[in-house]
Design a protein around this motif. Sequence first.
Motif, PDB file in Angstrom:
ATOM      1  N   ARG A 112       7.666  -3.151  20.207  1.00  0.00           N
ATOM      2  CA  ARG A 112       6.548  -2.567  20.395  1.00  0.00           C
ATOM      3  C   ARG A 112       6.443  -2.882  18.293  1.00  0.00           C
ATOM      4  NH1 ARG A 112       8.089   3.877  20.513  1.00  0.00           N
ATOM      5  NH2 ARG A 112       9.349   4.225  19.861  1.00  0.00           N
ATOM      6  N   LEU A 113       4.961  -2.688  18.027  1.00  0.00           N
ATOM      7  CA  LEU A 113       5.729  -3.282  16.346  1.00  0.00           C
ATOM      8  C   LEU A 113       6.028  -1.514  16.129  1.00  0.00           C
ATOM      9  CD1 LEU A 113       2.169  -4.381  15.985  1.00  0.00           C
ATOM     10  CD2 LEU A 113       3.783  -5.206  15.426  1.00  0.00           C
ATOM     11  N   ALA A 114       6.256  -0.562  15.681  1.00  0.00           N
ATOM     12  CA  ALA A 114       6.688   0.798  15.499  1.00  0.00           C
ATOM     13  C   ALA A 114       8.289   0.627  15.732  1.00  0.00           C
ATOM     14  CB  ALA A 114       6.353   2.174  17.042  1.00  0.00           C
ATOM     15  N   ASP A 115       8.583  -0.221  16.184  1.00  0.00           N
ATOM     16  CA  ASP A 115       9.693  -0.326  16.083  1.00  0.00           C
ATOM     17  C   ASP A 115      10.797  -0.782  14.078  1.00  0.00           C
ATOM     18  OD1 ASP A 115      10.419   0.512  18.294  1.00  0.00           O
ATOM     19  OD2 ASP A 115      10.513  -0.914  19.133  1.00  0.00           O
ATOM     20  N   THR A 116       9.118  -1.304  13.994  1.00  0.00           N
ATOM     21  CA  THR A 116       9.580  -2.442  12.715  1.00  0.00           C
ATOM     22  C   THR A 116       8.731  -2.201  11.470  1.00  0.00           C
ATOM     23  OG1 THR A 116       8.738  -4.267  13.795  1.00  0.00           O
ATOM     24  CG2 THR A 116      11.067  -3.708  14.144  1.00  0.00           C
ATOM     25  N   MET A 117       7.654  -1.364  11.763  1.00  0.00           N
ATOM     26  CA  MET A 117       6.457  -1.787  11.056  1.00  0.00           C
ATOM     27  C   MET A 117       5.546   0.253  10.658  1.00  0.00           C
ATOM     28  SD  MET A 117       2.901  -3.500  11.471  1.00  0.00           S
ATOM     29  CE  MET A 117       3.868  -5.577  11.692  1.00  0.00           C
ATOM     30  N   SER A 118       5.126   0.169   9.399  1.00  0.00           N
ATOM     31  CA  SER A 118       5.081   0.569   9.598  1.00  0.00           C
ATOM     32  C   SER A 118       3.479   2.042  10.038  1.00  0.00           C
ATOM     33  CB  SER A 118       4.753   1.698   7.580  1.00  0.00           C
ATOM     34  OG  SER A 118       5.833   1.347   6.915  1.00  0.00           O
ATOM     35  N   GLN A 119       3.350   2.996  10.401  1.00  0.00           N
ATOM     36  CA  GLN A 119       2.067   3.274  11.054  1.00  0.00           C
ATOM     37  C   GLN A 119       1.001   3.115  10.156  1.00  0.00           C
ATOM     38  OE1 GLN A 119       2.395   4.925  13.868  1.00  0.00           O
ATOM     39  NE2 GLN A 119       0.357   4.153  14.247  1.00  0.00           N
ATOM     40  N   TYR A 120       0.554   2.917   9.002  1.00  0.00           N
ATOM     41  CA  TYR A 120      -0.698   2.935   8.263  1.00  0.00           C
ATOM     42  C   TYR A 120      -0.732   1.291   8.571  1.00  0.00           C
ATOM     43  CZ  TYR A 120       1.153  -0.015   4.497  1.00  0.00           C
ATOM     44  OH  TYR A 120       1.784  -0.968   3.723  1.00  0.00           O
ATOM     45  N   LEU A 121      -0.056   0.348   8.738  1.00  0.00           N
ATOM     46  CA  LEU A 121      -0.244  -1.084   8.933  1.00  0.00           C
ATOM     47  C   LEU A 121      -0.732  -1.379  10.211  1.00  0.00           C
ATOM     48  CD1 LEU A 121       2.120  -3.349   7.085  1.00  0.00           C
ATOM     49  CD2 LEU A 121      -0.071  -2.891   6.865  1.00  0.00           C
ATOM     50  N   ILE A 122       0.197  -0.441  11.226  1.00  0.00           N
ATOM     51  CA  ILE A 122      -0.350  -0.467  12.738  1.00  0.00           C
ATOM     52  C   ILE A 122      -1.641   0.140  13.456  1.00  0.00           C
ATOM     53  CG2 ILE A 122       0.214   0.282  14.991  1.00  0.00           C
ATOM     54  CD1 ILE A 122       3.355   0.330  13.719  1.00  0.00           C
ATOM     55  N   LYS A 131      14.777  -2.129   2.922  1.00  0.00           N
ATOM     56  CA  LYS A 131      14.220  -3.368   3.115  1.00  0.00           C
ATOM     57  C   LYS A 131      13.086  -2.878   2.413  1.00  0.00           C
ATOM     58  CE  LYS A 131      16.236  -6.105   5.737  1.00  0.00           C
ATOM     59  NZ  LYS A 131      17.165  -5.289   6.298  1.00  0.00           N
ATOM     60  N   ARG A 132      12.274  -1.906   0.827  1.00  0.00           N
ATOM     61  CA  ARG A 132      11.218  -1.777   0.860  1.00  0.00           C
ATOM     62  C   ARG A 132      11.008  -1.809  -0.939  1.00  0.00           C
ATOM     63  NH1 ARG A 132       9.800  -1.350   5.388  1.00  0.00           N
ATOM     64  NH2 ARG A 132       9.324   0.602   6.141  1.00  0.00           N
ATOM     65  N   VAL A 133      10.054  -2.186  -1.229  1.00  0.00           N
ATOM     66  CA  VAL A 133      10.153  -2.707  -2.417  1.00  0.00           C
ATOM     67  C   VAL A 133       9.700  -1.657  -3.850  1.00  0.00           C
ATOM     68  CG1 VAL A 133       7.860  -3.404  -4.618  1.00  0.00           C
ATOM     69  CG2 VAL A 133       8.218  -3.667  -2.130  1.00  0.00           C
ATOM     70  N   GLU A 176       1.062  -1.272  -0.074  1.00  0.00           N
ATOM     71  CA  GLU A 176       0.234   0.168   0.102  1.00  0.00           C
ATOM     72  C   GLU A 176       0.915   1.410   0.212  1.00  0.00           C
ATOM     73  OE1 GLU A 176      -3.501  -0.266   2.411  1.00  0.00           O
ATOM     74  OE2 GLU A 176      -3.607  -1.649   2.867  1.00  0.00           O
ATOM     75  N   ASN A 177       1.766   1.832   0.059  1.00  0.00           N
ATOM     76  CA  ASN A 177       2.883   2.373   0.269  1.00  0.00           C
ATOM     77  C   ASN A 177       4.082   2.669  -1.111  1.00  0.00           C
ATOM     78  OD1 ASN A 177       4.366   0.139   0.782  1.00  0.00           O
ATOM     79  ND2 ASN A 177       5.481   1.235   2.419  1.00  0.00           N
ATOM     80  N   TYR A 178       3.735   1.456  -2.558  1.00  0.00           N
ATOM     81  CA  TYR A 178       4.541   1.802  -3.695  1.00  0.00           C
ATOM     82  C   TYR A 178       3.400   3.232  -4.031  1.00  0.00           C
ATOM     83  CZ  TYR A 178       7.250   0.388  -6.894  1.00  0.00           C
ATOM     84  OH  TYR A 178       7.997   0.288  -8.497  1.00  0.00           O
ATOM     85  N   LEU A 179       4.690   3.722  -4.890  1.00  0.00           N
ATOM     86  CA  LEU A 179       4.602   5.155  -5.200  1.00  0.00           C
ATOM     87  C   LEU A 179       3.216   5.300  -7.072  1.00  0.00           C
ATOM     88  CD1 LEU A 179       4.924   8.243  -5.335  1.00  0.00           C
ATOM     89  CD2 LEU A 179       7.105   7.656  -7.018  1.00  0.00           C
ATOM     90  N   GLY A 180       2.367   5.789  -6.814  1.00  0.00           N
ATOM     91  CA  GLY A 180       1.694   5.135  -7.742  1.00  0.00           C
ATOM     92  C   GLY A 180       0.167   4.384  -7.752  1.00  0.00           C
ATOM     93  N   PHE A 181       0.079   3.709  -6.816  1.00  0.00           N
ATOM     94  CA  PHE A 181      -1.113   2.849  -6.426  1.00  0.00           C
ATOM     95  C   PHE A 181      -1.501   3.018  -5.181  1.00  0.00           C
ATOM     96  CE2 PHE A 181       2.275   0.684  -9.139  1.00  0.00           C
ATOM     97  CZ  PHE A 181       1.367  -0.224 -10.303  1.00  0.00           C
ATOM     98  N   PRO A 182      -2.088   4.390  -5.678  1.00  0.00           N
ATOM     99  CA  PRO A 182      -3.356   5.141  -4.157  1.00  0.00           C
ATOM    100  C   PRO A 182      -4.153   3.694  -3.736  1.00  0.00           C
ATOM    101  CG  PRO A 182      -3.948   5.877  -6.194  1.00  0.00           C
ATOM    102  CD  PRO A 182      -3.020   4.873  -6.186  1.00  0.00           C
ATOM    103  N   THR A 183      -4.417   2.593  -4.179  1.00  0.00           N
ATOM    104  CA  THR A 183      -5.283   2.031  -3.412  1.00  0.00           C
ATOM    105  C   THR A 183      -4.547   0.262  -2.893  1.00  0.00           C
ATOM    106  OG1 THR A 183      -5.778   0.740  -5.477  1.00  0.00           O
ATOM    107  CG2 THR A 183      -7.313   2.508  -4.077  1.00  0.00           C
ATOM    108  N   GLY A 184      -3.441   1.318  -3.252  1.00  0.00           N
ATOM    109  CA  GLY A 184      -2.098  -0.600  -3.115  1.00  0.00           C
ATOM    110  C   GLY A 184      -2.415  -1.553  -4.699  1.00  0.00           C
ATOM    111  N   ILE A 185      -1.425  -2.954  -3.966  1.00  0.00           N
ATOM    112  CA  ILE A 185      -1.539  -3.455  -5.673  1.00  0.00           C
ATOM    113  C   ILE A 185      -0.881  -4.503  -4.475  1.00  0.00           C
ATOM    114  CG2 ILE A 185       0.681  -2.794  -6.056  1.00  0.00           C
ATOM    115  CD1 ILE A 185       0.462  -3.268  -9.169  1.00  0.00           C
ATOM    116  N   SER A 186      -1.448  -5.331  -5.000  1.00  0.00           N
ATOM    117  CA  SER A 186      -0.854  -6.876  -4.314  1.00  0.00           C
ATOM    118  C   SER A 186       0.627  -6.957  -5.041  1.00  0.00           C
ATOM    119  CB  SER A 186      -2.145  -8.218  -4.664  1.00  0.00           C
ATOM    120  OG  SER A 186      -1.880  -8.866  -6.571  1.00  0.00           O
TER     121      SER A 186
END
Length: 559
Positions: free
Chosen positions: A411-421, A537-539, A279-289
């Motif tokens: 805690r999750l915040a150390d390793t995970m993006s906020q939108y997923l948390i 570690k990001r696409v 969901e955080n890949y540029l150009g796909f506002p609704t996400g992509i599998s």
Amino acid sequence: MADPVQIMPRVSASHQALMFPTLTPEQIDQIARQGSLRAVTRGDVLIDVGDTPVPFFVVKSGQVQIVRPSLQGDTVVVVHGPGRFTGEANLFLGRRSLTRAEVVEPGEVVELSHEAVRHLVQTEPEISEILMRAFIYRRIELVAHGFGDVALIGSTHSAPTLRIREFLTRNGHPFSYLDLDREPDIQDLLDRFHVAVGDIPVLICCGDAVLRNPSNQQIAASLGFNEEIDQTHVRDVVIIGAGPAGLAAAVYCASEGLDVLVVESQAPGGQAGASSRIENYLGFPTGISGSDLAGRAYAQAQRLGAQIAIAKGATRLACDRAPYAVHLDDGLPVPARAVIIATGAQYRKLALENLSQFEGVGVYYGATPMERPLCAGEEVVVVGGGNSAGQAAVYLAKSSARVHMFVRGLRLADTMSQYLIQRIEEQPSIEVRTQAEIVALEGAEHLERVRWKDKRTGAVETSDIRHVFMMAGAVPNTRWLQRCVALDDNGFVKTGADLSDEDLAAARWSLPRRPHLLETSLPGVFAVGDVRSGNVKRVASAVGEGSIAIAFVHQVLGQ
């Protein structure tokens, strides 16, 4: 002319227009300039099942029907009239035809060779968009309907069955699946091919070839995945790994005219290809599998002229002289003037004595449409605190009774993006357990129970949970390099400014310049994506590194 709605009733009108567009007379004339006009009569077979390379036809007059043969008889997929054209993704993948094209009303067709079609889509943007879109949507429908040349007989309780289903699915090859546990008449089919229940899983290819519990390499060979690929001639670039970084490098190599071969041990997409949603890949506002992103990049690389070998793993890099040679698990070396290492990383396996016993039958390393139905309505465990684990937890929560997330950290915040948390916090069926780890797995033929420990209190609990998704840590896929390039303490490939004078001295770096950005301690060998030391570690960063590397490849090739 037959109506595609009647043949594929699930296809919407808008989808039909994308799958079966009608070319204008001007577009047909434009295509004809790169092909030849041919008169056809009723009964002529233009393309037969198994043909390779597959030619391309545009119908000027008359009708051509596309037929899918099967064990149960022939099925008409669609009938093409004037302005319509044949073909689907296999035309670019260089694989055998899955269908038969035969004339049902005499007329004229425009015929283009396999090579002429490749040239057409690279030089005519308007026609390229129409053809490529149609080919991709047709392949999607073939997969959805199981309109292929493969039947898989297996069991949902079989790890090899899951492996084969994932291999065919992630490589976009249509197949029909017959479940031994659910199909009442399956024994008749087994008897027809002299197959015993103990041989399961069984793959029936091209109507008569029977493969008993085949490896991925055997499947690829039987289906002709790599028949067009010549492994002997010297390539400008060989890319090891077809994850986001490797595919990006392939796209830029091919688009700039370099002779490039990509070698992939499993399927395009790498770890990202098994992601349920990015969901955080540029150009796909609704996400992509991950599978959709990998499929698009794969098709793009093929269209531009890159060759991609599937189920071919690298076993060694011969680095003592140029051109280098990448040795594959089929025993053949592939010579290359430059090499890009994009083998990525894999999830860390827990140090549990019987872990391998349950892999594929209760323990999984990806949460995809293959795995999710296996645990519908049950409780599951997701191990890990990164984005991949968070995406898996959210995806599995849609059908599972409860998702337990085991996180080693505080805690999750150390390793995970906020939108997923936030997504996890809003999902009542997801329970996050920090500082928790699995200490034992129990069961017979399938995982039945999980024993886990709360590291804060030392308390150990046992839960009747049958499904665990491992998505923790990262182990680089660098064993095959055999110290041919400098690695960091964790086994990741060191590049560019991270290479010390000691690293270069040990590697006998012979050039007056320092290594380029992303270049390893071996001149002309680059590393990109998750296999590289210091990766993000990001696409998006992997894609960026794959594309950036090509600028330095050009400099090396020009030396």
